[in-house]
Design a protein around this motif. Structure first.
Motif, PDB file in Angstrom:
ATOM      1  N   MET A   1       0.833  -1.199   0.000  1.00 57.89           N
ATOM      2  CA  MET A   1       0.000   0.000   0.000  1.00 57.89           C
ATOM      3  C   MET A   1       0.870   1.252   0.000  1.00 57.89           C
ATOM      4  SD  MET A   1      -3.218  -0.737  -0.054  1.00 57.89           S
ATOM      5  CE  MET A   1      -3.867   0.831   0.485  1.00 57.89           C
ATOM      6  N   SER A   2       0.559   2.174  -0.900  1.00 59.40           N
ATOM      7  CA  SER A   2       1.301   3.421  -0.942  1.00 59.40           C
ATOM      8  C   SER A   2       0.728   4.442   0.030  1.00 59.40           C
ATOM      9  CB  SER A   2       1.259   4.001  -2.372  1.00 59.40           C
ATOM     10  OG  SER A   2      -0.080   4.221  -2.787  1.00 59.40           O
ATOM     11  N   LYS A   3      -0.506   4.210   0.495  1.00 57.50           N
ATOM     12  CA  LYS A   3      -1.117   5.123   1.449  1.00 57.50           C
ATOM     13  C   LYS A   3      -2.053   4.339   2.347  1.00 57.50           C
ATOM     14  CE  LYS A   3      -5.121   6.486  -1.386  1.00 57.50           C
ATOM     15  NZ  LYS A   3      -6.192   6.103  -0.451  1.00 57.50           N
ATOM     16  N   ALA A   4      -2.299   4.883   3.534  1.00 65.94           N
ATOM     17  CA  ALA A   4      -3.247   4.250   4.439  1.00 65.94           C
ATOM     18  C   ALA A   4      -4.670   4.485   3.937  1.00 65.94           C
ATOM     19  CB  ALA A   4      -3.083   4.823   5.842  1.00 65.94           C
ATOM     20  N   VAL A   5      -5.503   3.481   4.086  1.00 66.18           N
ATOM     21  CA  VAL A   5      -6.905   3.575   3.684  1.00 66.18           C
ATOM     22  C   VAL A   5      -7.764   3.498   4.942  1.00 66.18           C
ATOM     23  CG1 VAL A   5      -8.777   2.479   2.404  1.00 66.18           C
ATOM     24  CG2 VAL A   5      -6.480   2.577   1.410  1.00 66.18           C
ATOM     25  N   TYR A   6      -8.523   4.535   5.179  1.00 63.04           N
ATOM     26  CA  TYR A   6      -9.327   4.638   6.403  1.00 63.04           C
ATOM     27  C   TYR A   6     -10.729   4.108   6.138  1.00 63.04           C
ATOM     28  CZ  TYR A   6     -11.049   6.544  10.801  1.00 63.04           C
ATOM     29  OH  TYR A   6     -11.583   6.691  12.060  1.00 63.04           O
ATOM     30  N   LEU A   7     -11.077   3.010   6.781  1.00 59.84           N
ATOM     31  CA  LEU A   7     -12.394   2.383   6.633  1.00 59.84           C
ATOM     32  C   LEU A   7     -13.027   2.192   8.015  1.00 59.84           C
ATOM     33  CD1 LEU A   7     -11.497  -0.306   3.926  1.00 59.84           C
ATOM     34  CD2 LEU A   7     -12.621   1.905   3.556  1.00 59.84           C
ATOM     35  N   ASP A 302      -4.444  -3.688   9.452  1.00 54.18           N
ATOM     36  CA  ASP A 302      -3.684  -2.499   9.843  1.00 54.18           C
ATOM     37  C   ASP A 302      -2.264  -2.565   9.288  1.00 54.18           C
ATOM     38  OD1 ASP A 302      -3.222  -0.048  11.249  1.00 54.18           O
ATOM     39  OD2 ASP A 302      -2.232  -1.185  12.821  1.00 54.18           O
ATOM     40  N   LEU A 303      -1.638  -3.722   9.391  1.00 54.52           N
ATOM     41  CA  LEU A 303      -0.285  -3.882   8.846  1.00 54.52           C
ATOM     42  C   LEU A 303      -0.273  -3.731   7.331  1.00 54.52           C
ATOM     43  CD1 LEU A 303       0.945  -6.888  11.021  1.00 54.52           C
ATOM     44  CD2 LEU A 303       1.713  -4.515  11.157  1.00 54.52           C
ATOM     45  N   ASP A 304      -1.416  -4.022   6.716  1.00 54.12           N
ATOM     46  CA  ASP A 304      -1.527  -3.899   5.258  1.00 54.12           C
ATOM     47  C   ASP A 304      -1.988  -2.503   4.829  1.00 54.12           C
ATOM     48  OD1 ASP A 304      -0.884  -5.332   3.016  1.00 54.12           O
ATOM     49  OD2 ASP A 304      -2.808  -6.363   2.845  1.00 54.12           O
ATOM     50  N   GLY A 305      -2.220  -1.629   5.815  1.00 57.49           N
ATOM     51  CA  GLY A 305      -2.563  -0.243   5.486  1.00 57.49           C
ATOM     52  C   GLY A 305      -4.034   0.095   5.531  1.00 57.49           C
ATOM     53  N   PHE A 306      -4.857  -0.758   6.170  1.00 57.47           N
ATOM     54  CA  PHE A 306      -6.300  -0.516   6.217  1.00 57.47           C
ATOM     55  C   PHE A 306      -6.770  -0.404   7.669  1.00 57.47           C
ATOM     56  CE2 PHE A 306      -5.388  -2.864   2.367  1.00 57.47           C
ATOM     57  CZ  PHE A 306      -6.053  -2.119   1.394  1.00 57.47           C
ATOM     58  N   ALA A 307      -7.538   0.626   7.962  1.00 59.88           N
ATOM     59  CA  ALA A 307      -8.101   0.805   9.292  1.00 59.88           C
ATOM     60  C   ALA A 307      -9.536   0.310   9.296  1.00 59.88           C
ATOM     61  CB  ALA A 307      -8.061   2.277   9.692  1.00 59.88           C
ATOM     62  N   VAL A 308      -9.783  -0.785  10.029  1.00 62.38           N
ATOM     63  CA  VAL A 308     -11.125  -1.313  10.233  1.00 62.38           C
ATOM     64  C   VAL A 308     -11.285  -1.573  11.726  1.00 62.38           C
ATOM     65  CG1 VAL A 308     -11.260  -2.333   7.925  1.00 62.38           C
ATOM     66  CG2 VAL A 308     -10.405  -3.704   9.837  1.00 62.38           C
ATOM     67  N   ALA A 349     -13.232   3.824  -5.239  1.00 60.04           N
ATOM     68  CA  ALA A 349     -13.293   2.482  -5.810  1.00 60.04           C
ATOM     69  C   ALA A 349     -11.933   1.799  -5.726  1.00 60.04           C
ATOM     70  CB  ALA A 349     -13.766   2.557  -7.264  1.00 60.04           C
ATOM     71  N   ALA A 350     -10.877   2.572  -5.875  1.00 55.91           N
ATOM     72  CA  ALA A 350      -9.528   2.008  -5.773  1.00 55.91           C
ATOM     73  C   ALA A 350      -9.261   1.502  -4.353  1.00 55.91           C
ATOM     74  CB  ALA A 350      -8.486   3.056  -6.172  1.00 55.91           C
ATOM     75  N   ASP A 351      -9.776   2.209  -3.355  1.00 54.88           N
ATOM     76  CA  ASP A 351      -9.635   1.754  -1.974  1.00 54.88           C
ATOM     77  C   ASP A 351     -10.301   0.396  -1.785  1.00 54.88           C
ATOM     78  OD1 ASP A 351      -8.342   4.122  -1.283  1.00 54.88           O
ATOM     79  OD2 ASP A 351     -10.179   5.087  -0.568  1.00 54.88           O
ATOM     80  N   ILE A 352     -11.487   0.241  -2.361  1.00 55.00           N
ATOM     81  CA  ILE A 352     -12.217  -1.026  -2.239  1.00 55.00           C
ATOM     82  C   ILE A 352     -11.472  -2.137  -2.965  1.00 55.00           C
ATOM     83  CG2 ILE A 352     -14.366  -2.228  -2.761  1.00 55.00           C
ATOM     84  CD1 ILE A 352     -14.499  -0.132  -0.480  1.00 55.00           C
ATOM     85  N   ASP A 353     -10.952  -1.848  -4.149  1.00 54.51           N
ATOM     86  CA  ASP A 353     -10.168  -2.855  -4.884  1.00 54.51           C
ATOM     87  C   ASP A 353      -8.990  -3.346  -4.045  1.00 54.51           C
ATOM     88  OD1 ASP A 353     -11.791  -2.657  -7.099  1.00 54.51           O
ATOM     89  OD2 ASP A 353     -10.490  -1.261  -8.170  1.00 54.51           O
ATOM     90  N   ALA A 354      -8.281  -2.404  -3.445  1.00 62.15           N
ATOM     91  CA  ALA A 354      -7.112  -2.756  -2.641  1.00 62.15           C
ATOM     92  C   ALA A 354      -7.514  -3.536  -1.403  1.00 62.15           C
ATOM     93  CB  ALA A 354      -6.341  -1.490  -2.260  1.00 62.15           C
ATOM     94  N   PHE A 355      -8.622  -3.148  -0.791  1.00 58.67           N
ATOM     95  CA  PHE A 355      -9.066  -3.855   0.410  1.00 58.67           C
ATOM     96  C   PHE A 355      -9.482  -5.290   0.085  1.00 58.67           C
ATOM     97  CE2 PHE A 355     -12.425  -5.142   3.386  1.00 58.67           C
ATOM     98  CZ  PHE A 355     -11.676  -5.146   4.559  1.00 58.67           C
ATOM     99  N   ILE A 356     -10.180  -5.476  -1.008  1.00 61.57           N
ATOM    100  CA  ILE A 356     -10.598  -6.827  -1.402  1.00 61.57           C
ATOM    101  C   ILE A 356      -9.373  -7.709  -1.638  1.00 61.57           C
ATOM    102  CG2 ILE A 356     -11.688  -8.180  -3.243  1.00 61.57           C
ATOM    103  CD1 ILE A 356     -13.663  -6.857  -1.356  1.00 61.57           C
ATOM    104  N   ASP A 357      -8.350  -7.158  -2.257  1.00 62.78           N
ATOM    105  CA  ASP A 357      -7.122  -7.923  -2.475  1.00 62.78           C
ATOM    106  C   ASP A 357      -6.495  -8.327  -1.143  1.00 62.78           C
ATOM    107  OD1 ASP A 357      -4.981  -8.929  -4.267  1.00 62.78           O
ATOM    108  OD2 ASP A 357      -3.777  -7.389  -3.267  1.00 62.78           O
ATOM    109  N   SER A 358      -6.468  -7.393  -0.200  1.00 65.10           N
ATOM    110  CA  SER A 358      -5.924  -7.689   1.120  1.00 65.10           C
ATOM    111  C   SER A 358      -6.783  -8.714   1.845  1.00 65.10           C
ATOM    112  CB  SER A 358      -5.841  -6.392   1.945  1.00 65.10           C
ATOM    113  OG  SER A 358      -5.323  -6.641   3.224  1.00 65.10           O
TER     114      SER A 358
END
Length: 372
Positions: A1-7, A302-308, A349-358
């Motif tokens: 991930m190049s940036k954190a994604v806040y979900l 979180d380690l992959d860059g996603f906040a849930v 939509a790019a955030d969702i694509d990246a999250f689904i991959d993770s």
């Protein structure tokens, strides 16, 4: 991930830049809104402008609004007014309502979708020896499930009861109408819709007499003493004026949420989406990853860059299954594998694509049930 994604918008939404700027200006200016000189009058005007802005957002009268330190205080304030009335709450209420209500409160069941059983409510109120106090949230903080508040209010008032509604997760995400809902009290928190943390409100229906929650001054018409947090109140006002634009994005946010859920179900048909077939907040998803503990998911994402979140932000540090999901019929194991994903106005939509991959990588790596 190049940036954190806040979900994790249901925990706290990102604060709007115009809110920050407005608060900075107020803090620089200073002034006590109880003072009669110019700086005091300026501070008072800022408080009342914010009160009017919130009143406009939720369709109530300005004097009906009491500013508080946040949603938890608003809920505690509301429950403190129950007095000797028998107390009824739904089984899926926020911890701040559950704790304030105490063990004596009757917890009303919900169905498998998370909707309050209205027949049980009707019977319970009819059997009560005196008019009751009822607390039911508008939208659940974990699942997003929306309760039929108007119908609940009609049932409560038919038995001469009072209804408090925790609308903290709903305000700023969907249209909220205090008058149309017919409730007697309603809780609001600014940081759920782009305002600052540490400021909220309890809305009290005009003419409803309640004892003061904090004593020692005449602020908030004598109902909550203490010098007002003018900067935070001003920030709430700016967020309230911005909220209509965010609410208008609801359909687009819901479309992203629905796409995310569909893709997860393609990867894992056994994944349950809690409340997925009834009205929900457009941004909220509570979904299982079978065989993978929620705490592990939260850390891995979180380690992959996603906040849930594993559920309510107020209890996410506790290692226990969600009482909300268990009330909806989930087993301890099922509830322990569910996380909350909450989108917002910055989600793409790019955030969702990246999250689904993770999500897929984690499920494949950690779940014994992975078969894709």
């Amino acid at each position: 991930m190049s940036k954190a994604v806040y979900l994790d918008y249901n925990a706290t939404a990102p604060i709007h830049q115009q809110v920050v700027e407005a608060m900075a200006a107020v803090m620089t200016a200073g002034g006590n809104p109880s003072s009669v000189h110019q700086s005091g009058r300026t501070a008072r005007n800022r408080v009342e402008e914010a009160r009017a802005a919130l009143a406009g957002l939720i369709n109530c009268k300005s004097p009906e609004i009491i500013f508080t330190s946040g949603g938890t205080e608003a809920n505690n304030f509301a429950l403190s007014t129950a007095g000797d009335r028998p107390l009824f709450i739904s089984a899926t209420e926020h911890d701040s309502v559950l704790a304030a209500a105490g063990e004596a409160a009757v917890r009303l069941p919900v169905d498998s979708h998370g909707i309050l059983n209205l027949d049980v409510l009707r019977a319970a109120l009819a059997a009560a020896e005196t008019p009751a106090f009822v607390s039911v949230m508008l939208a659940n903080n974990e699942t997003g499930v929306i309760q039929p508040i108007r119908a609940i209010a009609d049932i409560v008032h038919k038995q001469d009861g009072l209804l408090h509604c925790d609308a903290i997760q709903a305000v700023g995400k969907i249209p909220v109408d205090f008058n149309e809902f017919g409730v007697d009290m309603m809780s609001v928190s600014a940081h759920k819709f782009g305002g600052p943390q540490g400021i909220g409100a309890l809305v009290l229906r005009e003419g409803l007499a309640v004892p003061a929650f904090i004593r020692g001054g005449g602020q908030e018409l004598g109902r909550r003493a203490g010098t007002e947090n003018v900067a935070a109140i001003a920030g709430l006002g700016v967020a309230a004026r911005t909220a209509e634009k965010i609410i208008a994005q609801g359909e687009a946010i819901a479309a992203l949420r629905d796409e995310m859920e569909a893709r997860i179900r393609d990867l894992s048909p056994a994944s349950r989406i809690y409340g997925g077939t009834v009205p929900r907040l457009p941004n909220t998803s509570s979904i299982e990853m079978p065989g993978v503990p929620a705490e592990l998911q939260v850390m891995s994402f979180d380690l992959d860059g996603f906040a849930v979140s594993a559920g309510s932000a107020c209890s996410s540090g506790k290692v226990k299954a969600s009482h909300v999901l268990k009330a909806m019929g989930a087993s301890e194991e099922e509830a322990g594998t569910a996380i909350r994903i909450s989108l917002g106005w910055r989600t793409t939509a790019a955030d969702i694509d990246a999250f689904i991959d993770s999500w897929r990588k984690l499920y494949k790596r950690k779940s014994p049930k992975f078969a894709a």
